[in-house]
Design a protein around this motif. Structure first.
Motif, mmCIF file in Angstrom:
data_model
loop_
_atom_site.group_PDB
_atom_site.id
_atom_site.type_symbol
_atom_site.label_atom_id
_atom_site.label_comp_id
_atom_site.label_asym_id
_atom_site.label_seq_id
_atom_site.Cartn_x
_atom_site.Cartn_y
_atom_site.Cartn_z
ATOM 1 N N LEU A 123 9.950 -0.102 8.992
ATOM 2 C CA LEU A 123 9.011 -1.113 8.509
ATOM 3 C C LEU A 123 9.082 -1.238 6.995
ATOM 4 C CD1 LEU A 123 6.019 -0.162 10.805
ATOM 5 C CD2 LEU A 123 7.367 -2.270 10.953
ATOM 6 N N LYS A 124 9.219 -0.114 6.314
ATOM 7 C CA LYS A 124 9.298 -0.119 4.847
ATOM 8 C C LYS A 124 10.542 -0.834 4.340
ATOM 9 C CE LYS A 124 6.675 4.056 3.771
ATOM 10 N NZ LYS A 124 6.732 5.412 3.201
ATOM 11 N N LEU A 164 7.652 -7.631 4.321
ATOM 12 C CA LEU A 164 6.517 -6.747 4.587
ATOM 13 C C LEU A 164 6.029 -6.026 3.336
ATOM 14 C CD1 LEU A 164 7.401 -5.053 8.012
ATOM 15 C CD2 LEU A 164 6.161 -7.181 7.571
ATOM 16 N N GLU A 165 6.509 -6.430 2.174
ATOM 17 C CA GLU A 165 6.177 -5.731 0.931
ATOM 18 C C GLU A 165 4.670 -5.700 0.636
ATOM 19 O OE1 GLU A 165 10.247 -7.332 0.928
ATOM 20 O OE2 GLU A 165 8.316 -8.339 1.100
ATOM 21 N N LEU A 209 2.262 -5.774 3.022
ATOM 22 C CA LEU A 209 1.529 -5.135 4.110
ATOM 23 C C LEU A 209 1.023 -3.776 3.632
ATOM 24 C CD1 LEU A 209 0.761 -5.316 7.165
ATOM 25 C CD2 LEU A 209 2.895 -4.083 7.620
ATOM 26 N N VAL A 223 -2.915 -8.287 9.182
ATOM 27 C CA VAL A 223 -1.479 -8.548 9.217
ATOM 28 C C VAL A 223 -1.327 -10.062 9.233
ATOM 29 C CG1 VAL A 223 0.652 -8.259 10.551
ATOM 30 C CG2 VAL A 223 -1.049 -6.414 10.526
ATOM 31 N N GLU A 236 4.096 -11.630 8.784
ATOM 32 C CA GLU A 236 4.370 -10.192 8.945
ATOM 33 C C GLU A 236 4.412 -9.814 10.426
ATOM 34 O OE1 GLU A 236 2.187 -8.690 4.813
ATOM 35 O OE2 GLU A 236 1.003 -8.945 6.643
ATOM 36 N N TRP A 237 3.495 -10.375 11.202
ATOM 37 C CA TRP A 237 3.451 -10.113 12.636
ATOM 38 C C TRP A 237 4.787 -10.490 13.290
ATOM 39 C CZ3 TRP A 237 -0.425 -7.929 15.570
ATOM 40 C CH2 TRP A 237 -0.339 -8.068 16.954
ATOM 41 N N ILE A 257 7.680 -8.138 12.352
ATOM 42 C CA ILE A 257 7.579 -6.881 13.087
ATOM 43 C C ILE A 257 8.015 -7.064 14.534
ATOM 44 C CG2 ILE A 257 5.960 -5.123 13.935
ATOM 45 C CD1 ILE A 257 4.415 -5.589 11.210
#
Length: 151
Positions: free
Chosen positions: A116-117, A122-123, A125, A139, A143-144, A147
Motif C-alpha cells: 500500500l505504501k 495513496l500518498e 491516505l 478513504v 484511493e478505494w 486499493i
C-alpha cells in the motif's frame, strides 16, 4: 456514500469473525481516540469499509464490511467492568461512539501495508503516512479504487 478504513487486531475482531457469521451485525466499540471517534460519528448506513488487520503477523487490508447502524453512544464507556469504561462519560453526555458493521466480503488476498505504501495515489491516505496511528479513517473514492485494483 463514503468509504472508510478501520483497523483491528484479527484476534480481537478480524474479517474471519465477519465471514463466519455473514448475517451477524458486529458492534464496533472501544475506539478511544477523539479524531477516530469523530470519523465514526460521520459514518452512515451502507458506507463501505476496508477492514485492516494490525498488530499481527500478516498486516494489511483483509476485507470489506459495511455500516449497518450509524453512530450511537458506545455502551462500553458506561460499563465499569469493561476495559473501555470511561468514568468521565455519562449517558446524558457520552464521549464515545460505536457503529455496527456487517460482512460484505473477504478480499481475494490480504493487501499488505508495504505494498500500500508503494502505490501511486495513496500518498495522502493516513494509513501510509508516517506517524499516523488512527484506527478509523476516511478513504477517497480514488484511493478505494486503487486499493481494489491490487486484489
Amino acid at each position: 456514500m463514503t468509504k472508510w478504513l478501520v483497523k483491528s487486531e484479527p484476534d480481537e475482531c478480524g474479517i474471519d469473525d465477519f465471514a463466519h457469521s455473514p448475517n451477524t451485525v458486529i458492534p464496533w466499540d472501544g475506539v478511544r481516540n477523539y479524531q477516530a471517534r469523530n470519523f465514526l460519528a460521520q459514518m452512515a448506513p451502507n458506507d463501505e469499509v476496508f477492514l485492516y488487520h494490525s498488530s499481527c503477523r500478516h498486516i494489511g487490508i483483509a476485507g470489506i464490511i459495511r455500516v449497518v447502524k450509524a453512530a450511537y453512544p458506545d455502551p462500553a464507556q458506561f460499563n465499569p467492568d469493561s476495559p473501555y469504561h470511561d468514568p468521565k462519560s455519562s449517558p446524558d453526555k457520552p464521549r464515545w461512539q460505536a457503529v455496527d458493521f456487517a460482512f460484505v466480503r473477504k478480499l481475494s488476498r490480504l493487501i499488505p501495508l508495504d505494498e500500500l505504501k508503494s502505490l501511486d495515489g495513496l500518498e495522502q491516505l493516513p494509513l501510509v503516512r508516517k506517524g499516523s496511528r488512527l484506527s478509523v479513517m476516511p478513504v477517497s473514492e480514488a484511493e478505494w479504487q486503487i486499493i481494489l485494483q491490487q486484489e
